[in-house]
Design a protein around this motif. Structure first.
Motif, mmCIF file in Angstrom:
data_model
loop_
_atom_site.group_PDB
_atom_site.id
_atom_site.type_symbol
_atom_site.label_atom_id
_atom_site.label_comp_id
_atom_site.label_asym_id
_atom_site.label_seq_id
_atom_site.Cartn_x
_atom_site.Cartn_y
_atom_site.Cartn_z
ATOM 1 N N ALA A 102 -1.689 1.796 20.547
ATOM 2 C CA ALA A 102 -1.318 0.288 20.964
ATOM 3 C C ALA A 102 -1.389 -0.350 19.657
ATOM 4 C CB ALA A 102 -2.288 -0.163 21.654
ATOM 5 N N GLY A 103 -2.398 -0.246 18.912
ATOM 6 C CA GLY A 103 -2.333 -0.940 17.449
ATOM 7 C C GLY A 103 -1.142 -0.837 16.581
ATOM 8 N N GLY A 104 -0.888 0.559 16.402
ATOM 9 C CA GLY A 104 0.345 0.964 15.415
ATOM 10 C C GLY A 104 1.499 0.398 16.085
ATOM 11 N N VAL A 105 1.682 0.465 17.360
ATOM 12 C CA VAL A 105 2.959 -0.055 18.014
ATOM 13 C C VAL A 105 2.958 -1.423 17.608
ATOM 14 C CG1 VAL A 105 4.293 -0.418 20.021
ATOM 15 C CG2 VAL A 105 3.299 1.941 19.764
ATOM 16 N N GLN B 46 6.992 -0.208 4.560
ATOM 17 C CA GLN B 46 6.175 -1.133 5.384
ATOM 18 C C GLN B 46 5.817 -0.315 6.706
ATOM 19 O OE1 GLN B 46 4.064 -3.383 5.357
ATOM 20 N NE2 GLN B 46 5.228 -5.359 5.851
ATOM 21 N N MET B 47 6.625 0.297 7.129
ATOM 22 C CA MET B 47 6.241 0.950 8.700
ATOM 23 C C MET B 47 5.358 1.981 8.343
ATOM 24 S SD MET B 47 7.973 -0.696 10.917
ATOM 25 C CE MET B 47 7.462 -2.181 9.940
ATOM 26 N N VAL B 48 5.688 2.646 7.117
ATOM 27 C CA VAL B 48 4.766 3.944 6.787
ATOM 28 C C VAL B 48 3.212 3.430 6.743
ATOM 29 C CG1 VAL B 48 4.138 5.584 5.178
ATOM 30 C CG2 VAL B 48 6.484 5.436 5.895
ATOM 31 N N ARG B 49 3.193 2.282 6.145
ATOM 32 C CA ARG B 49 1.807 1.575 5.881
ATOM 33 C C ARG B 49 1.536 0.762 7.064
ATOM 34 N NH1 ARG B 49 -0.898 -3.498 4.931
ATOM 35 N NH2 ARG B 49 1.144 -4.561 5.629
ATOM 36 N N PRO C 212 -2.684 1.259 -1.366
ATOM 37 C CA PRO C 212 -1.648 1.725 -1.824
ATOM 38 C C PRO C 212 -0.327 1.682 -1.478
ATOM 39 C CG PRO C 212 -3.593 3.138 -2.109
ATOM 40 C CD PRO C 212 -3.776 2.288 -1.064
ATOM 41 N N LEU C 213 -0.152 1.684 -0.175
ATOM 42 C CA LEU C 213 1.213 1.470 0.466
ATOM 43 C C LEU C 213 1.731 0.238 0.540
ATOM 44 C CD1 LEU C 213 0.547 4.135 3.549
ATOM 45 C CD2 LEU C 213 2.260 4.414 1.739
ATOM 46 N N ASP C 214 0.815 -0.719 0.536
ATOM 47 C CA ASP C 214 1.183 -2.175 0.424
ATOM 48 C C ASP C 214 1.654 -2.419 -0.992
ATOM 49 O OD1 ASP C 214 1.364 -4.771 1.453
ATOM 50 O OD2 ASP C 214 -0.369 -5.241 0.050
ATOM 51 N N THR C 215 1.022 -1.950 -1.983
ATOM 52 C CA THR C 215 1.424 -2.075 -3.351
ATOM 53 C C THR C 215 2.779 -1.524 -3.628
ATOM 54 O OG1 THR C 215 -0.752 -2.150 -4.174
ATOM 55 C CG2 THR C 215 0.977 -1.323 -5.855
ATOM 56 N N ILE C 216 3.366 -0.204 -2.919
ATOM 57 C CA ILE C 216 4.438 0.189 -2.891
ATOM 58 C C ILE C 216 5.529 -0.483 -2.223
ATOM 59 C CG2 ILE C 216 5.734 2.422 -2.370
ATOM 60 C CD1 ILE C 216 3.170 3.903 -2.918
ATOM 61 N N ARG C 217 5.041 -0.935 -1.189
ATOM 62 C CA ARG C 217 6.039 -1.797 -0.379
ATOM 63 C C ARG C 217 6.537 -3.224 -1.084
ATOM 64 N NH1 ARG C 217 6.512 -6.733 2.730
ATOM 65 N NH2 ARG C 217 4.296 -6.699 2.554
ATOM 66 N N HIS D 5 17.226 -1.707 -10.023
ATOM 67 C CA HIS D 5 16.342 -0.866 -9.566
ATOM 68 C C HIS D 5 15.532 0.012 -10.473
ATOM 69 C CE1 HIS D 5 18.529 -1.781 -5.649
ATOM 70 N NE2 HIS D 5 17.341 -1.284 -4.915
ATOM 71 N N ILE D 6 14.279 0.053 -10.283
ATOM 72 C CA ILE D 6 13.149 0.776 -11.059
ATOM 73 C C ILE D 6 12.616 1.927 -10.136
ATOM 74 C CG2 ILE D 6 10.834 0.880 -12.165
ATOM 75 C CD1 ILE D 6 11.161 -2.412 -12.406
ATOM 76 N N TYR D 7 12.821 1.901 -8.957
ATOM 77 C CA TYR D 7 12.046 3.093 -8.140
ATOM 78 C C TYR D 7 13.329 3.188 -7.065
ATOM 79 C CZ TYR D 7 7.814 0.790 -9.747
ATOM 80 O OH TYR D 7 7.144 -0.099 -10.612
ATOM 81 N N THR D 8 13.238 4.575 -6.641
ATOM 82 C CA THR D 8 14.494 5.131 -6.083
ATOM 83 C C THR D 8 13.893 5.245 -4.351
ATOM 84 O OG1 THR D 8 13.873 7.465 -6.405
ATOM 85 C CG2 THR D 8 15.797 6.304 -7.760
ATOM 86 N N GLY D 9 12.745 5.046 -4.325
ATOM 87 C CA GLY D 9 12.040 5.204 -3.048
ATOM 88 C C GLY D 9 10.724 5.371 -3.044
ATOM 89 N N ILE D 10 10.088 5.371 -1.797
ATOM 90 C CA ILE D 10 8.442 5.414 -1.695
ATOM 91 C C ILE D 10 7.895 6.514 -2.536
ATOM 92 C CG2 ILE D 10 6.460 5.678 -0.074
ATOM 93 C CD1 ILE D 10 8.494 4.965 2.215
ATOM 94 N N ALA D 11 8.303 7.619 -2.444
ATOM 95 C CA ALA D 11 7.558 8.686 -3.543
ATOM 96 C C ALA D 11 7.552 8.324 -4.890
ATOM 97 C CB ALA D 11 8.092 10.186 -2.999
ATOM 98 N N HIS D 12 8.981 8.097 -5.134
ATOM 99 C CA HIS D 12 9.112 7.867 -6.713
ATOM 100 C C HIS D 12 8.234 6.611 -7.143
ATOM 101 C CE1 HIS D 12 11.720 6.085 -10.093
ATOM 102 N NE2 HIS D 12 11.257 7.438 -10.459
#
Length: 316
Positions: A19-22, A76-79, A127-132, A143-150
């Motif tokens: 419920a919280g995640g949704v 953002q969704m991953v986080r 860390p996911l908030d920093t990346i987002r 662009h400096i980054y190509t995606g989340i992993a990069h």
């Protein structure tokens, strides 16, 4: 008997996590365009230095396209799913353990439970908030980054390892106490007031799970929106500080914002003052925070009812 109680508690936790995640995913997606503009304004992106909310939205659409309004929303969704799941679930658990400690009529336990829930969730997902934030701050063509992993590997390798992913963590923790504490406290207090004093206007007749009153959706939205406005007003300067620290090393001219929380606060104040510095982007923050918190609490409460979570967790 013990096994039955344990299974019941496990079911309660799992359903609350869902419920919280949704609720988190729905609320954040609702305000994603405003969220991106807020980040660009907070950190004084050179293309948006003189823009307001509407101008910022227009600039993104004309220069980057409509989909750019959702840049960084994947991260953002991953986080947000684990963040919101952990926050709402831990709030319910902390609330049950603190229930009655400060008296039956006191709501202090809701504030403490909310603050602890916020600290728990942000510690797990920071860390996911920093990346987002890094992804949302990028402008098309630069662009400096190509995606989340990069973004994660680049920050880790070039900016100091795990510590770099947690840059701005201290002001986040300090801001989370009043923000999460006041959000949950205000919502629970307003919800209690509606049920006690305005049940005919704000409540559906009865919950099929408990036989008690439950807030109608419009009342949930109003209570959640007011709770978000109150919490954001108090904690916003620390949110600005966090963003400046997270984004500091993306531009050599802003590297002085990476030195520490107090130093960053002082620099923001000296360079931009209170209105254009510590509360930079506050107008758009109200525009995004009020509906975001309203949708978040409303979705969570609705999911709880659908999942049969009007009953509580057995903690003793």
């Amino acid at each position: 008997m013990a096994l039955k109680t344990e299974n019941k508690n496990l079911e309660f936790v799992v359903k609350n996590l869902l419920a919280g995640g949704v609720a988190g995913m729905v609320s954040k997606t609702t305000v994603a365009p405003l969220d991106r503009v807020k980040i660009l304004l907070q950190a004084h992106n050179k293309y948006h230095a003189r823009h307001g909310v509407v101008q910022g939205l227009k600039r993104i659409i004309t220069s980057e396209g409509p989909l750019a309004l959702y840049k960084g929303n994947g991260a953002q969704m991953v986080r947000i799913f684990p963040y919101a799941a952990a926050q709402f679930t831990s709030f319910e658990i902390y609330k049950r353990y603190l229930d009655g400690i400060f008296g039956k009529t006191s709501h202090v336990d809701k504030f403490i439970a909310g603050a602890c829930a916020g600290l728990t969730s942000v510690s797990l997902t920071y860390p996911l908030d920093t990346i987002r934030a890094r992804l949302a701050f990028q402008i098309s063509g630069e662009h400096i980054y190509t995606g989340i992993a990069h973004a994660a590997t680049t920050i880790f390798k070039e900016e100091g390892g795990t510590r770099a992913l947690y840059r701005g963590f201290i002001p986040t923790l300090m801001g989370m106490v009043p923000y999460a504490g006041l959000s949950f406290y205000s919502f629970e207090y307003l919800k209690f007031g509606c049920m006690k004093y305005l049940p005919n206007l704000t409540c559906n007749k009865y919950s099929k799970n408990t036989g008690g009153l439950v807030l109608a959706v419009p009342a949930k939205l109003i209570c959640g929106g007011l709770a978000g406005a109150i919490a954001q007003s108090v904690s916003y300067p620390l949110d600005v500080t966090r963003r400046r620290m997270q984004l500091a090393l993306m531009n050599p001219d802003t590297s002085h914002f990476a030195k520490g929380m107090v130093s960053t606060l002082v620099h923001i104040y000296k360079e931009h003052g209170v209105v254009n510095g510590l509360y930079r982007g506050m107008s758009i923050n109200y525009m995004r925070a009020i509906p975001m918190v309203a949708v978040s609490f409303s979705t969570y409460e609705t999911c709880k009812q659908l999942l049969g979570l009007d009953t509580g967790l057995t903690v003793k």
